[in-house]
Design a protein around this motif. Structure first.
Motif, short mmCIF file in Angstrom:
data_model
loop_
_atom_site.label_atom_id
_atom_site.label_comp_id
_atom_site.label_asym_id
_atom_site.label_seq_id
_atom_site.Cartn_x
_atom_site.Cartn_y
_atom_site.Cartn_z
N GLY A 3 8.93 -6.67 25.68
CA GLY A 3 8.08 -7.69 26.27
C GLY A 3 6.61 -7.57 25.93
N SER A 4 6.21 -6.51 25.22
CA SER A 4 4.81 -6.32 24.85
C SER A 4 4.63 -6.58 23.35
CB SER A 4 4.35 -4.89 25.17
OG SER A 4 4.45 -4.64 26.56
N VAL A 5 3.48 -7.17 23.00
CA VAL A 5 3.18 -7.45 21.60
C VAL A 5 2.61 -6.20 20.94
CG1 VAL A 5 1.85 -8.87 19.99
CG2 VAL A 5 2.74 -9.87 22.12
N GLU A 6 3.23 -5.79 19.84
CA GLU A 6 2.76 -4.62 19.09
C GLU A 6 2.54 -4.98 17.63
OE1 GLU A 6 5.37 -1.31 19.50
OE2 GLU A 6 5.15 -1.19 21.70
N GLN A 7 1.77 -4.15 16.95
CA GLN A 7 1.59 -4.34 15.53
C GLN A 7 2.88 -4.03 14.79
OE1 GLN A 7 -1.92 -2.52 13.88
NE2 GLN A 7 -3.21 -4.05 14.84
N ALA A 8 3.08 -4.71 13.68
CA ALA A 8 4.33 -4.58 12.92
C ALA A 8 4.23 -3.37 11.99
CB ALA A 8 4.59 -5.84 12.12
N ASP A 9 4.98 -2.32 12.32
CA ASP A 9 4.93 -1.11 11.49
C ASP A 9 5.51 -1.36 10.09
OD1 ASP A 9 7.47 -1.49 12.47
OD2 ASP A 9 7.74 0.56 13.20
N GLY A 10 6.42 -2.35 9.97
CA GLY A 10 6.96 -2.68 8.66
C GLY A 10 5.90 -3.24 7.72
N VAL A 11 5.00 -4.06 8.25
CA VAL A 11 3.91 -4.62 7.45
C VAL A 11 2.96 -3.50 7.03
CG1 VAL A 11 1.95 -6.21 7.45
CG2 VAL A 11 4.12 -6.88 8.52
N ILE A 12 2.68 -2.59 7.95
CA ILE A 12 1.82 -1.45 7.63
C ILE A 12 2.45 -0.62 6.52
CG2 ILE A 12 0.84 0.71 8.52
CD1 ILE A 12 0.65 -0.68 11.27
N ARG A 13 3.76 -0.40 6.61
CA ARG A 13 4.43 0.40 5.58
C ARG A 13 4.38 -0.31 4.22
NH1 ARG A 13 4.71 4.41 2.83
NH2 ARG A 13 6.67 4.87 1.76
N GLU A 14 4.55 -1.62 4.21
CA GLU A 14 4.49 -2.35 2.95
C GLU A 14 3.09 -2.31 2.35
OE1 GLU A 14 6.27 -6.18 3.68
OE2 GLU A 14 8.20 -5.26 4.18
N PHE A 15 2.07 -2.28 3.19
CA PHE A 15 0.70 -2.11 2.72
C PHE A 15 0.55 -0.76 2.03
CE2 PHE A 15 -3.71 -0.71 3.41
CZ PHE A 15 -4.43 -1.80 2.92
N GLU A 16 1.09 0.28 2.65
CA GLU A 16 1.01 1.63 2.07
C GLU A 16 1.76 1.71 0.74
OE1 GLU A 16 2.71 3.86 5.22
OE2 GLU A 16 0.85 3.96 6.41
N ILE A 17 2.95 1.12 0.70
CA ILE A 17 3.74 1.14 -0.54
C ILE A 17 3.02 0.37 -1.64
CG2 ILE A 17 5.91 0.37 -1.61
CD1 ILE A 17 7.27 0.79 1.10
N ALA A 18 2.44 -0.76 -1.27
CA ALA A 18 1.73 -1.57 -2.26
C ALA A 18 0.58 -0.78 -2.88
CB ALA A 18 1.23 -2.86 -1.63
N LYS A 19 -0.15 -0.06 -2.07
CA LYS A 19 -1.24 0.77 -2.59
C LYS A 19 -0.70 1.87 -3.48
CE LYS A 19 -4.57 2.26 -0.18
NZ LYS A 19 -5.32 2.96 0.88
N GLU A 20 0.39 2.50 -3.05
CA GLU A 20 0.99 3.58 -3.84
C GLU A 20 1.44 3.09 -5.21
OE1 GLU A 20 4.16 4.89 -1.36
OE2 GLU A 20 2.84 5.84 0.12
N GLN A 21 1.94 1.85 -5.25
CA GLN A 21 2.44 1.29 -6.51
C GLN A 21 1.36 0.58 -7.32
OE1 GLN A 21 6.08 -0.92 -6.36
NE2 GLN A 21 7.11 0.52 -5.00
N GLY A 22 0.13 0.63 -6.86
CA GLY A 22 -0.98 0.10 -7.65
C GLY A 22 -1.18 -1.40 -7.55
N LEU A 23 -0.65 -2.05 -6.53
CA LEU A 23 -0.87 -3.48 -6.35
C LEU A 23 -2.28 -3.76 -5.84
CD1 LEU A 23 2.33 -3.21 -6.26
CD2 LEU A 23 2.28 -5.28 -4.84
N ILE A 24 -2.75 -4.96 -6.08
CA ILE A 24 -3.98 -5.43 -5.44
C ILE A 24 -3.59 -5.91 -4.05
CG2 ILE A 24 -5.81 -7.14 -5.48
CD1 ILE A 24 -5.68 -7.13 -8.49
#
Length: 481
Positions: free
Chosen positions: A393-414
């Motif tokens: 019932g509480s709104v939280e940040q999406a950890d999946g989106v955070i993880r995809e941000f980290e992966i994108a940086k690791e893989q050299g994406l803009i």
């Protein structure tokens, strides 16, 4: 990057996107992997003949002399090929970069397996052809065709090596000549590690020149500028330098444009640029949403659809996971635009529905991590929008989106978090803009200002769409189409 090389990247990338690019690899592409060139391969045979191989200019003749001296017995020649090439050496970075590009046509005079290994490592299904009968058979589901026009190390008895072999080539391997001529007419080749001394290629290029006269397709060849060797006199160096310039001039007859590099590392640099710019054509949209405030669900979903459609309309490919709210709406808008412009769904959309039915939480996390890694690998630019979920019932940040941000940086994406959409995207935008050197690699000053504008709250979400498309187009270098 030199202007001639930069112009090549622009032109050749266009040919790649149009499906018209091809590679021709010579021995020079394999030498950095630890394999010897043709001169070193036949050095022991030359020694048996009492010849100094470094004084020889016609290496095919030396191979023929050795066969002649042994009563036409080719065993030692075949043994030399196997001993020099049979090692299981890994591909070079240049092989791997080339293999990541969607190039379906490959030609080589090399016997080694570096090209097919690199293509397989990149997940490609390779149809290798080193003998004439193989030309009539098509491997199902192939991604790349590799023509080994001088044979393969696994079949050294069929290697094209001597003058006899080259003289018989138009008869024994005429089908290769025909196939190569067809590709040279219809595709733009990049010649790497090739010296243009092969009589078969010269014959094919001459045929095309006589047929098409002033309407020959342009090709590219990379050469390293001649440098003075320690063993050379000034006069000898001057001779070879002038001769190289004459070779460059002669290649213009076949509409082969020469790219001169001072160091072989420059080749890796422009191949990396090709890969990066190709990947930037694909835009990953990462996001999820359970709480649609303050805009409301219809407005948010309409924005996602408009964004997906606008990116497709601008010539981008769109990659997304079919997650909560965002992914399905992006897909809907993108698909609608694909159907409108009558484009190929396979060529414009990369979709990964995240599986929900797994036996355990641990297994689900493992599967989703693999999915995310694979999905991100297709893209060169990643947009992050919204990113929230309901937990008890509480709104939280999406950890999946955070993880995809980290992966994108690791893989050299803009990475481009659109803070104006709030939630996790806003958190990521603040983090990225606070330290752009660490988080926004590849984003120039002008693009950084646009990203800052896209971090301010916007009442009308659809007003963000043209700004996002303009930013993405700028970072793509206008090669998406």
């Amino acid at each position: 990057m030199k202007k001639t090389v930069a112009d090549f990247v622009d032109d050749y990338l266009g040919e790649i996107l149009a499906g018209n690019a091809a590679i021709f690899a010579g021995a020079g592409l394999s030498v950095p992997a630890g394999f010897v060139d043709w001169r070193e391969l036949i050095r022991p045979l030359s020694k048996e003949l009492g010849l100094e191989i470094d004084l020889e200019g016609d290496l095919v003749a030396v191979a023929q002399f050795h066969v002649n001296a042994n009563g036409q017995n080719r065993h030692r020649l075949h043994k030399a090929v196997v001993e020099a090439i049979a090692a299981d050496n890994p591909p070079t970075e240049n092989h791997r970069l080339l293999a990541r590009l969607p190039i379906a046509t490959w030609w080589t005079t090399n016997y080694d397996k570096l090209i097919e290994t690199a293509l397989k490592e990149a997940g490609k299904n390779v149809d290798m052809k080193s003998a004439v009968p193989q030309l009539a058979i098509t491997r199902p589901g192939r991604d790349a065709v590799l023509y080994k026009m001088h044979g393969d190390v696994d079949r050294p008895d069929e290697a094209v090596a001597t003058r006899d072999d080259f003289e018989r080539y138009p008869r024994d391997r005429a089908a290769f000549v025909t196939a190569l001529a067809g590709d040279l007419v219809s595709k733009t080749f990049l010649f790497l590690g090739f010296s243009f001394t092969d009589p078969n290629l010269e014959h094919v290029l001459a045929r095309i020149r006589y047929t098409f006269t002033t309407n020959q397709r342009r090709h590219y060849a990379v050469f390293r500028a001649r440098t003075k060797l320690a063993t050379e006199t000034d006069e000898q160096f001057q001779h070879y330098r002038v001769r190289q310039e004459l070779v460059f001039e002669d290649l213009k007859r076949y509409n082969v444009k020469v790219l001169v590099v001072d160091d072989y590392a420059e080749i890796t640099e422009f191949l990396q640029e090709l890969v990066d710019r190709y990947r930037r054509r694909t835009v990953l949209i990462s996001g999820s949403i359970d709480d649609f405030g303050p805009w409301g669900e219809p407005t948010v979903l309409d924005f996602c659809q408009q964004l997906g459609a606008a990116l497709i309309g601008n010539g981008s490919r769109v990659a997304t996971g079919l997650g909560l709210g965002v992914g399905d709406a992006v897909f809907t808008g993108a698909l609608r635009e694909v159907m409108r412009i009558k484009d190929s769904i396979e060529d414009t959309l990369v979709l990964r529905p995240f599986p929900q039915s797994t036996s355990s939480e641990a297994e689900r996390k493992q599967v989703w991590e693999a999915y995310r890694q694979e999905l991100v690998s297709h893209a060169g630019i990643a947009l992050f929008i919204f990113g929230n979920k309901l937990v008890d019932g509480s709104v939280e940040q999406a950890d999946g989106v955070i993880r995809e941000f980290e992966i994108a940086k690791e893989q050299g994406l803009i990475v481009l978090p659109l803070g104006a959409t709030g939630s996790t995207a806003l958190t990521l935008a603040k983090k990225a803009l606070a330290d752009p050197g660490s988080n926004l690699a590849g984003v120039d000053a002008d693009s950084l200002r646009l990203l800052e504008e896209l971090s301010a709250h916007e009442e009308n979400l659809n007003q963000l769409v043209p700004k996002v498309v303009a930013l993405v187009g700028k970072l793509q270098g206008n090669v998406a189409k």
